[in-house]
Design a protein around this motif. Structure first.
Motif, PDB file in Angstrom:
ATOM      1  N   ILE A  13       0.700  -1.172   0.025  1.00 41.10           N
ATOM      2  CA  ILE A  13       0.118  -0.006  -0.017  1.00 41.10           C
ATOM      3  C   ILE A  13       0.771   1.208   0.133  1.00 41.10           C
ATOM      4  O   ILE A  13       0.516   2.444  -0.144  1.00 41.10           O
ATOM      5  CB  ILE A  13      -0.932  -0.015   1.115  1.00 41.10           C
ATOM      6  N   ASP A 232       2.418  -2.145  18.202  1.00 41.46           N
ATOM      7  CA  ASP A 232       1.200  -2.681  17.185  1.00 41.46           C
ATOM      8  C   ASP A 232      -0.050  -2.953  18.159  1.00 41.46           C
ATOM      9  O   ASP A 232      -1.134  -2.582  17.715  1.00 41.46           O
ATOM     10  CB  ASP A 232       1.382  -3.964  16.488  1.00 41.46           C
ATOM     11  N   HIS A 260       2.787   0.629  10.568  1.00 40.43           N
ATOM     12  CA  HIS A 260       2.340  -0.586   9.908  1.00 40.43           C
ATOM     13  C   HIS A 260       3.288  -1.066   8.926  1.00 40.43           C
ATOM     14  O   HIS A 260       4.130  -0.254   8.421  1.00 40.43           O
ATOM     15  CB  HIS A 260       1.107  -0.762   9.473  1.00 40.43           C
ATOM     16  N   GLY A 261       3.246  -2.240   8.191  1.00 35.92           N
ATOM     17  CA  GLY A 261       4.085  -2.555   7.358  1.00 35.92           C
ATOM     18  C   GLY A 261       3.132  -2.383   5.805  1.00 35.92           C
ATOM     19  O   GLY A 261       2.185  -1.935   5.563  1.00 35.92           O
ATOM     20  N   ALA A 262       3.604  -3.314   4.926  1.00 38.14           N
ATOM     21  CA  ALA A 262       3.210  -2.935   3.550  1.00 38.14           C
ATOM     22  C   ALA A 262       1.648  -3.378   3.099  1.00 38.14           C
ATOM     23  O   ALA A 262       1.272  -3.004   2.142  1.00 38.14           O
ATOM     24  CB  ALA A 262       3.908  -3.571   2.397  1.00 38.14           C
ATOM     25  N   ALA A 263       1.326  -4.313   4.086  1.00 40.41           N
ATOM     26  CA  ALA A 263      -0.406  -4.660   4.184  1.00 40.41           C
ATOM     27  C   ALA A 263      -0.330  -4.963   2.648  1.00 40.41           C
ATOM     28  O   ALA A 263      -1.540  -4.719   1.985  1.00 40.41           O
ATOM     29  CB  ALA A 263      -1.227  -3.512   4.521  1.00 40.41           C
ATOM     30  N   ASP A 265      -2.005  -7.634   1.626  1.00 48.20           N
ATOM     31  CA  ASP A 265      -3.659  -7.960   1.409  1.00 48.20           C
ATOM     32  C   ASP A 265      -4.653  -7.195   0.860  1.00 48.20           C
ATOM     33  O   ASP A 265      -5.580  -7.396   0.545  1.00 48.20           O
ATOM     34  CB  ASP A 265      -4.089  -8.735   2.817  1.00 48.20           C
ATOM     35  N   ILE A 266      -4.207  -5.833   1.038  1.00 47.59           N
ATOM     36  CA  ILE A 266      -5.192  -4.803   0.591  1.00 47.59           C
ATOM     37  C   ILE A 266      -4.631  -3.844  -0.401  1.00 47.59           C
ATOM     38  O   ILE A 266      -5.221  -2.824  -0.853  1.00 47.59           O
ATOM     39  CB  ILE A 266      -5.890  -3.808   1.628  1.00 47.59           C
ATOM     40  N   ASN A 273      -5.897   3.289   4.662  1.00 45.86           N
ATOM     41  CA  ASN A 273      -6.153   4.318   5.274  1.00 45.86           C
ATOM     42  C   ASN A 273      -5.101   5.081   5.381  1.00 45.86           C
ATOM     43  O   ASN A 273      -3.978   4.864   6.120  1.00 45.86           O
ATOM     44  CB  ASN A 273      -6.548   3.987   6.847  1.00 45.86           C
ATOM     45  N   ASP A 320     -11.168   0.345   7.462  1.00 49.59           N
ATOM     46  CA  ASP A 320     -10.533  -0.266   8.471  1.00 49.59           C
ATOM     47  C   ASP A 320     -11.099   0.403   9.875  1.00 49.59           C
ATOM     48  O   ASP A 320     -11.150  -0.301  10.790  1.00 49.59           O
ATOM     49  CB  ASP A 320      -8.900  -0.265   8.354  1.00 49.59           C
TER      50      ASP A 320
HETATM   51  P1  ATP Z   1       5.524  -5.567   9.751  1.00 49.84           P
HETATM   52  O1  ATP Z   1       5.275  -6.888  10.018  1.00 49.84           O
HETATM   53  O2  ATP Z   1       5.991  -5.391   8.089  1.00 49.84           O
HETATM   54  O3  ATP Z   1       5.735  -4.442  10.555  1.00 49.84           O
HETATM   55  P2  ATP Z   1       2.758  -5.078  10.386  1.00 49.84           P
HETATM   56  O4  ATP Z   1       2.239  -6.261  11.013  1.00 49.84           O
HETATM   57  O5  ATP Z   1       3.000  -3.871  11.357  1.00 49.84           O
HETATM   58  O6  ATP Z   1       3.855  -5.416   9.258  1.00 49.84           O
HETATM   59  P3  ATP Z   1       0.820  -5.370   8.309  1.00 49.84           P
HETATM   60  O7  ATP Z   1       1.208  -6.573   8.158  1.00 49.84           O
HETATM   61  O8  ATP Z   1       1.487  -4.481   6.922  1.00 49.84           O
HETATM   62  O9  ATP Z   1       1.577  -4.602   9.263  1.00 49.84           O
HETATM   63  O10 ATP Z   1      -0.810  -4.752   8.588  1.00 49.84           O
HETATM   64  C1  ATP Z   1      -1.348  -5.568   9.325  1.00 49.84           C
HETATM   65  C2  ATP Z   1      -2.898  -5.689   8.874  1.00 49.84           C
HETATM   66  O11 ATP Z   1      -3.292  -4.329   9.377  1.00 49.84           O
HETATM   67  C3  ATP Z   1      -2.950  -5.789   7.350  1.00 49.84           C
HETATM   68  O12 ATP Z   1      -3.115  -6.943   7.024  1.00 49.84           O
HETATM   69  C4  ATP Z   1      -3.937  -4.724   6.957  1.00 49.84           C
HETATM   70  O13 ATP Z   1      -5.280  -5.486   7.016  1.00 49.84           O
HETATM   71  C5  ATP Z   1      -4.007  -3.658   8.283  1.00 49.84           C
HETATM   72  N1  ATP Z   1      -3.631  -2.437   7.975  1.00 49.84           N
HETATM   73  C6  ATP Z   1      -2.311  -2.040   8.098  1.00 49.84           C
HETATM   74  N2  ATP Z   1      -2.022  -0.735   7.371  1.00 49.84           N
HETATM   75  C7  ATP Z   1      -3.342  -0.474   7.216  1.00 49.84           C
HETATM   76  C8  ATP Z   1      -3.828   0.805   6.465  1.00 49.84           C
HETATM   77  N3  ATP Z   1      -3.048   1.805   6.455  1.00 49.84           N
HETATM   78  N4  ATP Z   1      -5.053   0.971   6.373  1.00 49.84           N
HETATM   79  C9  ATP Z   1      -5.756  -0.122   6.606  1.00 49.84           C
HETATM   80  N5  ATP Z   1      -5.532  -1.454   6.904  1.00 49.84           N
HETATM   81  C10 ATP Z   1      -4.246  -1.405   7.413  1.00 49.84           C
END
Ligand code: ATP
Length: 338
Positions: A13, A232, A260-263, A265-266, A273, A320
Motif C-alpha cells: 500500500i 502494534d 504498519h507494514g506494506a499490508a 492483503d489490501i 487508510n 478499517d
Molecule cells: P510488519 O510486520 O511489516 O511491520 P505489520 O504487521 O506491522 O507489518 P501489516 O502486516 O502490513 O503491518 O498490517 C497488518 C494488517 O493491518 C494488514 O493486513 C491490513 O489489513 C491492516 N492495515 C495495516 N495498515 C493499514 C492501513 N493503512 N489501512 C488499512 N488497513 C491497514
C-alpha cells in the motif's frame, strides 16, 4: 521556508499512501506559507528486483542531502531498508504515540500515551548465524544507547501535558544481563528527573496491562523488539494500524513512517487508510518546526491533525475504521478542508 523532503514510496500500500502524502504536501504548498520540494525514491522490494539492492547508494545520498525523510512501508526487504537507515543515520529514538480520538471503533477512547523504542540495537543488529543444528541471534544492549533512549523518554515525559510518568519495560528476570543493563541504565537516568514518576514492568505484564488498564501508561521506554510488538498492540487499543504514525529521530535528522507494514492483503484496492502516513507528516511538521524555529510548521501540523479528525468525526472514513471512503476520496476531502 522551503524544506527538501526525500520520500520513499514503498511497496504494497506504500505507493497509494505516498500519492496521498504528495497530494497533502502539495495542498500545504498552495494554502500556507510553507514550501516542500519532494524527491521520490525507490527502496524496498521493487528496488531490489530492479537494481539488486533494496537500498541503493544514490537513495542514501539523496536522503542525506534532504532536510527530512518520509518513508512509506516497504515489503519483505524492510529490514534491509529501515533497519539499515536507522543505523546509518543514527535515528536512535522511535516515537510511537497511541492517542484516542473520537468516533473510532477502538477498545478505548481515553488513551494518550507514547512508546519510546530504542531503535539501533537489541536483536535488530542482524547478527544471526547457524551453529551446528542450532540457529543463534545476538542481542546487544549497550549502556550508552540505553541511557540515551532513557533520557529521551524522560525529556518526552517532561514536555508532555500528562501524568509525567515513565515506565521502563523489559524482561530482566530472564534476560538478566542484557535487560538487567537496560533497567539499570533507565534507573540511573531517572535520578536526574525527580519530578517524573519512574516505574518498571515486565514485558508480558505490560502486554496484558495495555488491554486491561492502558490509562496507567504515559511514556513507555523499551528495547527495540519489545517496542515493535507493543506499539502494534497499543495502536489497536486506540483505533488500529491505519491511524498509527511513527517518528525515527536522531540528534540532527529524522525519518517519519507509519507503524504498519506494506499490508499486501489490501494493496492496489484504494481502501488503505492514509491517516497513519498523514499523521506521520503531522509529526514531521512538528519536528521541522522545533528544529528550524518555524511557527508555521506547528500551525500546519495542528491544522492537518484537526482536519483528519474532523473528517473522521463527520463520518467520512476508510473501511478499517468503520467507513466506506476510498483512499483517494478521503485524501481529496482533506486537501479540500485544509
Ligand atoms: P510488519 O510486520 O511489516 O511491520 P505489520 O504487521 O506491522 O507489518 P501489516 O502486516 O502490513 O503491518 O498490517 C497488518 C494488517 O493491518 C494488514 O493486513 C491490513 O489489513 C491492516 N492495515 C495495516 N495498515 C493499514 C492501513 N493503512 N489501512 C488499512 N488497513 C491497514
Amino acid at each position: 521556508m522551503t524544506y527538501k523532503i526525500s520520500l520513499i514510496t514503498g511497496d504494497g500500500i506504500g505507493p497509494e499512501l505516498s500519492e496521498s502524502a504528495v497530494s497533502i504536501l502539495n495542498a500545504i504548498n498552495d494554502k500556507f506559507d510553507l514550501k516542500f520540494e519532494i524527491t521520490k525514491l525507490s527502496a524496498g522490494d521493487k528496488a531490489l528486483e530492479e537494481t539488486g539492492n533494496a537500498l541503493p547508494e544514490n537513495v542514501i545520498d539523496t536522503i542525506k542531502n534532504s532536510d527530512v525523510c518520509l518513508k512509506a512501508p516497504v515489503g519483505e526487504s524492510a529490514a534491509d531498508v529501515i533497519v539499515v537507515l536507522r543505523r546509518i543515520l543514527d535515528l536512535y529514538a522511535n516515537i510511537r504515540p497511541a492517542k484516542s480520538y473520537p468516533h473510532m471503533p477502538a477498545l478505548r477512547d481515553d488513551i494518550d500515551m507514547v512508546i519510546v523504542r530504542e531503535n539501533t540495537e537489541d536483536l535488530y543488529i542482524g547478527k544471526e548465524f547457524s551453529l551446528g543444528n542450532s540457529a543463534v541471534a545476538l542481542r546487544v544492549i549497550s549502556e550508552d544507547a540505553s541511557k540515551r533512549i532513557a533520557k529521551y523518554a524522560f525529556e518526552t515525559a517532561k514536555q508532555r501535558n500528562s501524568m509525567k510518568k515513565v515506565t521502563c519495560v523489559h524482561k530482566s528476570n530472564v534476560l538478566r544481563i542484557t535487560d538487567g543493563l537496560f533497567v539499570k541504565a533507565c534507573t540511573e537516568v531517572s535520578k536526574d528527573y525527580p519530578d517524573i514518576t519512574f516505574e518498571q514492568m515486565y514485558v508480558d505484564a505490560c502486554a496484558m496491562n495495555l488491554i486491561r488498564q492502558p490509562e496507567q501508561f504515559d511514556v513507555i521506554v523499551t528495547t527495540n523488539l519489545f517496542g515493535d510488538i507493543l506499539s502494534d498492540e497499543s495502536s489497536q487499543v486506540v483505533g488500529g494500524l491505519g491511524m498509527a504514525p511513527a517518528a525515527n529521530l536522531g540528534d540532527n535528522f529524522a525519518l517519519f513512517e507509519p507503524v504498519h507494514g506494506a499490508a499486501f492483503d489490501i494493496a492496489g484496492q484504494n481502501i488503505a487508510n492514509p491517516s497513519s502516513f498523514l499523521l506521520s507528516i503531522k509529526m514531521m511538521l512538528d519536528w521541522l518546526g522545533a528544529k528550524h524555529n518555524d511557527p508555521t510548521c506547528f500551525e500546519v501540523a495542528a491544522k492537518l491533525e484537526s482536519t483528519i479528525f474532523d473528517l473522521v468525526k463527520s463520518g467520512i472514513k476508510t473501511k478499517d475504521i468503520g467507513g466506506d471512503s476510498t483512499t483517494s476520496e478521503f485524501t481529496k476531502q482533506i486537501t479540500d478542508n485544509l
